[in-house]
Design a protein around this motif. Structure first.
Motif, mmCIF file in Angstrom:
data_model
loop_
_atom_site.group_PDB
_atom_site.id
_atom_site.type_symbol
_atom_site.label_atom_id
_atom_site.label_comp_id
_atom_site.label_asym_id
_atom_site.label_seq_id
_atom_site.Cartn_x
_atom_site.Cartn_y
_atom_site.Cartn_z
ATOM 1 N N ILE A 88 0.328 -1.620 -0.351
ATOM 2 C CA ILE A 88 -0.284 0.119 -0.219
ATOM 3 C C ILE A 88 0.768 1.386 0.271
ATOM 4 C CG2 ILE A 88 -1.439 1.223 1.432
ATOM 5 C CD1 ILE A 88 -2.579 -1.177 2.155
ATOM 6 N N ALA A 89 1.791 1.550 0.817
ATOM 7 C CA ALA A 89 2.801 1.990 0.753
ATOM 8 C C ALA A 89 3.409 2.702 -0.358
ATOM 9 C CB ALA A 89 4.032 2.240 2.205
ATOM 10 N N ARG A 90 3.701 1.728 -1.164
ATOM 11 C CA ARG A 90 4.568 1.443 -1.791
ATOM 12 C C ARG A 90 3.803 2.249 -3.445
ATOM 13 N NH1 ARG A 90 7.987 -2.787 -0.543
ATOM 14 N NH2 ARG A 90 5.681 -3.565 -0.486
ATOM 15 N N ARG A 91 2.371 2.072 -3.328
ATOM 16 C CA ARG A 91 1.753 2.038 -4.249
ATOM 17 C C ARG A 91 1.178 3.979 -4.074
ATOM 18 N NH1 ARG A 91 -0.985 -2.478 -3.430
ATOM 19 N NH2 ARG A 91 -2.256 -1.469 -2.722
ATOM 20 N N ASN A 92 1.388 4.104 -3.423
ATOM 21 C CA ASN A 92 0.941 5.430 -2.903
ATOM 22 C C ASN A 92 1.760 6.514 -3.362
ATOM 23 O OD1 ASN A 92 -1.957 6.834 -2.057
ATOM 24 N ND2 ASN A 92 -1.355 5.199 0.687
#
Length: 225
Positions: free
Chosen positions: A71-75
């Motif tokens: 999730i952090a990488r996509r954001n």
């Protein structure tokens, strides 16, 4: 400060004046007792009508941490693209510390997701948020006190908030508002004196003075171009 230090060994103002955003962490697991101590400190914050509209999801499971990392990488990809699009000639590379944290996100040993739980029939609003963020600051200061690194982020939210709630099983009416990575400070990350604007640049007495206070400009831009 070592893992053996406790919140009793550092004064409140020492903690305030040396608190920094820590975004690099050692992979060492954080003892459950320390995480419980941080959350308990958070719950000692004041809240409107003593509603205590908070809940805390502590994540240590490798599989759940991996899902949060995705999730952090996509954001971050979205945030970084927007920041690059807003760059002006001569600006430094945006968000280098956050970028490094996201690159190493799978090594973050713990997360604490702070959630807003509105009382029945009460919509989320400014009054409830004002009750949440004192708890968040308590948690961050407690982390400083026991020698843990931490930083307030929203890197797991935005357009990904639905996925975050799904991964953590957070009910529909509950809002995750702060995502705090927790661990012992890693290489190059440390607490210490901070650089902040002096009072005469931000302080007004008895009303807004005619002299401008706090232009809130980016630190690396001296003025408009």
């Amino acid at each position: 400060m070592t893992a053996g230090n406790t919140a009793d060994s550092i004064g409140l103002f020492d903690a305030i004046y040396t608190q920094r955003a820590i975004r690099r962490f050692r992979p060492d697991p954080v003892p459950r007792g320390l995480l419980e101590r941080l959350v308990e400190a958070a719950t000692r914050a004041p809240s409107g009508a003593n509603a205590q509209p908070w809940a805390f999801v502590v994540v240590q499971s490798p599989s759940v941490r991996a899902a949060l990392g995705d999730i952090a990488r996509r954001n971050f990809e979205r945030i970084y693209a927007e920041a690059l699009a807003a760059q002006r000639e001569g600006d430094p590379t945006p968000m280098p510390n956050l970028k490094k944290m996201v690159e190493e996100v799978d090594g973050i040993p713990s997360w604490i997701v702070v959630c807003l739980v509105p009382p029945p029939g009460v919509p989320a609003g400014l009054d409830l948020y004002a009750s949440i963020f004192p708890a968040v600051q308590n948690l961050l200061l407690a982390a400083r006190g026991v020698g843990l690194g931490a930083v307030l982020t929203t890197i797991l939210g935005g357009v990904e908030v639905g996925e975050l709630k799904r991964v953590l099983g957070i009910p529909e009416r509950v809002e995750p508002v702060a995502h705090i990575p927790i661990g012992f400070p890693g290489e190059g990350a440390h607490y210490g004196p901070t650089s902040r604007r002096p009072l005469d640049e931000v302080l007004h007495w008895d009303g807004w003075s005619t002299v401008e206070r706090n232009s809130a400009r980016l630190a690396y831009r001296a003025g408009p171009r």
